[in-house]
Design a protein around this motif. Structure first.
Motif, PDB file in Angstrom:
ATOM      1  N   PRO A 166      -6.372   2.134   0.444  1.00 21.43           N
ATOM      2  CA  PRO A 166      -6.078   0.795  -0.066  1.00 21.43           C
ATOM      3  C   PRO A 166      -5.562  -0.165   1.002  1.00 21.43           C
ATOM      4  CG  PRO A 166      -4.454   2.376  -0.839  1.00 21.43           C
ATOM      5  CD  PRO A 166      -5.513   3.158  -0.164  1.00 21.43           C
ATOM      6  N   SER A 187       0.829  -1.206   0.000  1.00 17.40           N
ATOM      7  CA  SER A 187       0.000   0.000   0.000  1.00 17.40           C
ATOM      8  C   SER A 187       0.866   1.260   0.000  1.00 17.40           C
ATOM      9  CB  SER A 187      -0.913  -0.041   1.233  1.00 17.40           C
ATOM     10  OG  SER A 187      -1.673   1.121   1.268  1.00 17.40           O
ATOM     11  N   ALA A 195      -8.508  -1.733   2.745  1.00 17.61           N
ATOM     12  CA  ALA A 195      -9.213  -2.648   1.837  1.00 17.61           C
ATOM     13  C   ALA A 195      -8.412  -3.936   1.622  1.00 17.61           C
ATOM     14  CB  ALA A 195      -9.474  -1.958   0.508  1.00 17.61           C
ATOM     15  N   LEU A 196      -7.087  -3.789   1.498  1.00 20.55           N
ATOM     16  CA  LEU A 196      -6.222  -4.957   1.283  1.00 20.55           C
ATOM     17  C   LEU A 196      -6.197  -5.862   2.512  1.00 20.55           C
ATOM     18  CD1 LEU A 196      -2.838  -3.959  -0.447  1.00 20.55           C
ATOM     19  CD2 LEU A 196      -4.468  -5.697  -1.176  1.00 20.55           C
ATOM     20  N   THR A 244      -9.664  -3.630  -3.110  1.00 18.81           N
ATOM     21  CA  THR A 244      -8.829  -2.481  -3.508  1.00 18.81           C
ATOM     22  C   THR A 244      -9.115  -2.085  -4.956  1.00 18.81           C
ATOM     23  OG1 THR A 244      -7.119  -3.329  -2.041  1.00 18.81           O
ATOM     24  CG2 THR A 244      -6.457  -1.618  -3.568  1.00 18.81           C
ATOM     25  N   SER A 297      -0.891   3.432  -2.560  1.00 19.25           N
ATOM     26  CA  SER A 297      -1.385   4.680  -1.954  1.00 19.25           C
ATOM     27  C   SER A 297      -0.986   5.924  -2.728  1.00 19.25           C
ATOM     28  CB  SER A 297      -0.860   4.821  -0.524  1.00 19.25           C
ATOM     29  OG  SER A 297      -1.501   3.919   0.308  1.00 19.25           O
TER      30      SER A 297
END
Lengths: 268, 310
Positions: free
Chosen positions: A228, A75, A231-232, A163, A80
């Motif tokens: 992200p 990320s 979400a990941l 993501t 990101s």
């Protein structure tokens, strides 16, 4: 919707799309390949602890991502900041080409002298662009999935899916925002304005971790809604954020159409 | 030839107004484009739209095509309002823009194919014939084409679906004389099949070759609609002639002829209207050399239409 326009736009961009996909995949490969080396090295952890908070916040796009987990590393190093910048730049270029580039190139005259409604022109090209953005997003996520397995890095499929959905919604928002700018100003100005909003938004989000006054304005940064790392890690699609991006995208697309509906096409 | 497809607002049996413009006005912010412009173009005529650069010709055309929106007045094309029914207007039009910009990476064939797909109900029936007549290689990318060949391509693009109305903005720019001749021949064939042509130009001889009536626009206003024969009488030519023998200045005391400069052998004349009497005087003598130039449209306008807009 006009299939002729959609097909032509996708065909015209196939080379740039391929190049962009290869660049993104190569970058993803490098990041995933170095993670095992990085994670297993205590010296890196020591150096990392000495990083100023401001720098970490800037790299992670705000928030507190774990630099040593696979999801956090991917990320911070890729999803990101750098990946959104690379894909975002491509998206802004696509969006401003929908109308502003045709006007700049002088080809809009011949195109609009055909029996083609303006709303069809705009929505068809938007559809072509969103198809390309989806493809780029999917290629990235599938690439990460494959590379992660090849290098035994633990990245969950669900996390990548979440993501991917979140990123897609953000890029669609960015597309519609830049499209709107392209309707009300010439292409170079529209691109500069889009880039300024994009970079400004990232800095606003990053600086919000460091300054309480700036933090009050964080809601204005669209990076606040693009997380992200979360979400990941969780593997859950942040539907509220996705819905917000899509609602804003719809609002800017409508605003763009209103501007385009009665826009004078200047002679070159 | 296809039957006219205009709406029933136009009475059959009476000559129809294919283009009807009423007090059309367009301002770009504070600057004037056209102002209170009114004219009608009848079905089956080739109407010349003449004016110097910046007079408002292109603005009028762009309004008719819905590329820009008028700030006042109204206009219909084939019975359809240019603002609210622009899509219908464009269904049956062939347009040649004044500024020539094409997609550089497409070949001629790809370009024609791409645009023909916007008119699935109007196939490009004239494409092959026009390509042959204009002798154009469609396999080359448009960026590789010369100005003249690009112009040929845009002409084919505008005409290939056999539209009922042609709107042409300086259509012969870049064409060699042979191709210009072919182009005007094609226009006359269109006219013979009942099609209408709106031809904008700033070159008087171009308009004279093909048009019956001419609308003359100056500083955004229509200053006159003339029969093309009337425009002929308003022609101005500059003649420089060198004689081998001695010629008296008085010999050029002809109606419409002014002697600008003279000595026994060299004369500079300004001829308004017919040139024949001057040629006859010249023919009485031994001519060493002569140059005949048409006056610019600006000069003609100043001479004949200057008062109208003052």
């Amino acid at each position: 919707m006009n299939l002729n326009l959609i097909y032509r736009d996708i065909k015209d961009r196939r080379v740039s799309m391929f190049m962009m996909s290869m660049s993104v995949l190569l970058y993803a490969l490098v990041i995933i390949a170095i993670y095992p080396v990085f994670a297993g090295n205590a010296a890196f952890a020591q150096i990392f602890k000495q990083y100023p908070k401001a720098l970490l916040s800037l790299l992670a796009g705000g928030g507190n991502a774990d630099f040593f987990s696979p999801a956090g590393f991917l990320s911070i190093e890729f999803l990101s900041l750098w990946w959104p910048i690379i894909v975002g730049a491509y998206v802004m270029t696509l969006a401003t080409a929908i109308v502003a580039k045709e006007i700049n190139d002088g080809t809009m005259d011949v195109l609009l002298s055909q029996p083609l409604e303006r709303w069809k022109l705009m929505t068809s090209r938007l559809t072509a662009d969103i198809t390309l953005i989806f493809a780029l997003d999917a290629v990235t996520m599938v690439g990460i999935w494959l590379f992660a397995r090849a290098y035994a890095v633990e990245i969950s499929t669900k996390g990548l899916f979440a993501t991917g959905i979140l990123a897609l919604s953000m890029f669609i928002f960015l597309e519609c925002l830049s499209l709107f700018f392209g309707m009300i100003m010439d292409r170079s100005k529209a691109l500069i304005t889009s880039i300024t909003v994009f970079i400004g938004s990232h800095f606003l989000n990053a600086l919000s971790d460091l300054n309480k006054t700036v933090a009050k304005l964080r809601w204005m940064s669209f990076f606040k809604y693009y997380k992200p790392a979360a979400a990941l890690t969780t593997g859950e699609v942040p539907w509220k954020d996705v819905a917000l991006f899509l609602a804003l995208a719809a609002a800017f697309a409508i605003a763009a159409y209103i501007a385009f509906r009665r826009k004078d096409i200047p002679a070159t | 030839m296809q039957p006219p497809t205009f709406r029933s607002a136009f009475t059959i049996g009476v000559v129809m107004a294919v283009i009807k413009i009423e007090k059309l006005t367009k301002y770009y912010g504070a600057s004037r484009g056209i102002e209170d412009l009114s004219l009608e173009v009848k079905q089956g005529e080739i109407f010349g739209y003449l004016g110097p650069n910046g007079a408002g010709k292109t603005t009028t055309i762009r309004c008719l095509l819905g590329l820009i929106f008028p700030t006042g007045g109204k206009a219909t094309v084939m019975g359809h309002d240019i603002v609210h029914e622009s899509f219908k207007v464009r269904q049956n039009i062939g347009y040649i823009p004044g500024d020539l910009n094409l997609y550089p990476k497409m070949t001629g064939e790809e370009l024609l194919e791409y645009f023909s797909r916007f008119r699935p109900d109007k196939p490009a029936v004239l494409k092959d014939d026009l390509v042959t007549r204009f002798d154009l290689d469609l396999t080359r990318k448009t960026k590789e084409l010369s100005r003249g060949n690009k112009q040929k391509l845009i002409i084919i693009l505008a005409l290939m679906h056999d539209p009922d109305l042609l709107i042409l903005d300086e259509p012969t720019l870049g064409l060699d004389p042979l191709m210009q001749k072919e182009f005007y021949k094609v226009l006359r064939e269109f006219q013979a099949r009942g099609k209408t042509v709106f031809l904008s130009s700033h070159i008087l001889p171009d308009v004279e070759k093909t048009c019956e009536r001419v609308g003359i626009v100056k500083e955004g206003k229509l200053v006159a609609i003339e029969d093309v024969k009337a425009v002929e009488t308003k022609k101005i030519r500059h003649i420089e002639v060198t004689f081998l023998d001695t010629v008296k200045k008085e010999e050029f005391d002809i109606d419409g002829v002014s002697v600008i400069q003279a000595n026994d052998h060299e004369f500079k004349l300004k001829v308004k209207g017919k040139i024949d009497p001057v040629i006859k005087v010249m023919a009485k003598h031994q001519v060493a050399d002569t140059i005949i130039e048409h006056a610019s449209l600006e000069e003609i306008f100043l001479e004949f239409y200057g008062e109208v807009t003052r």
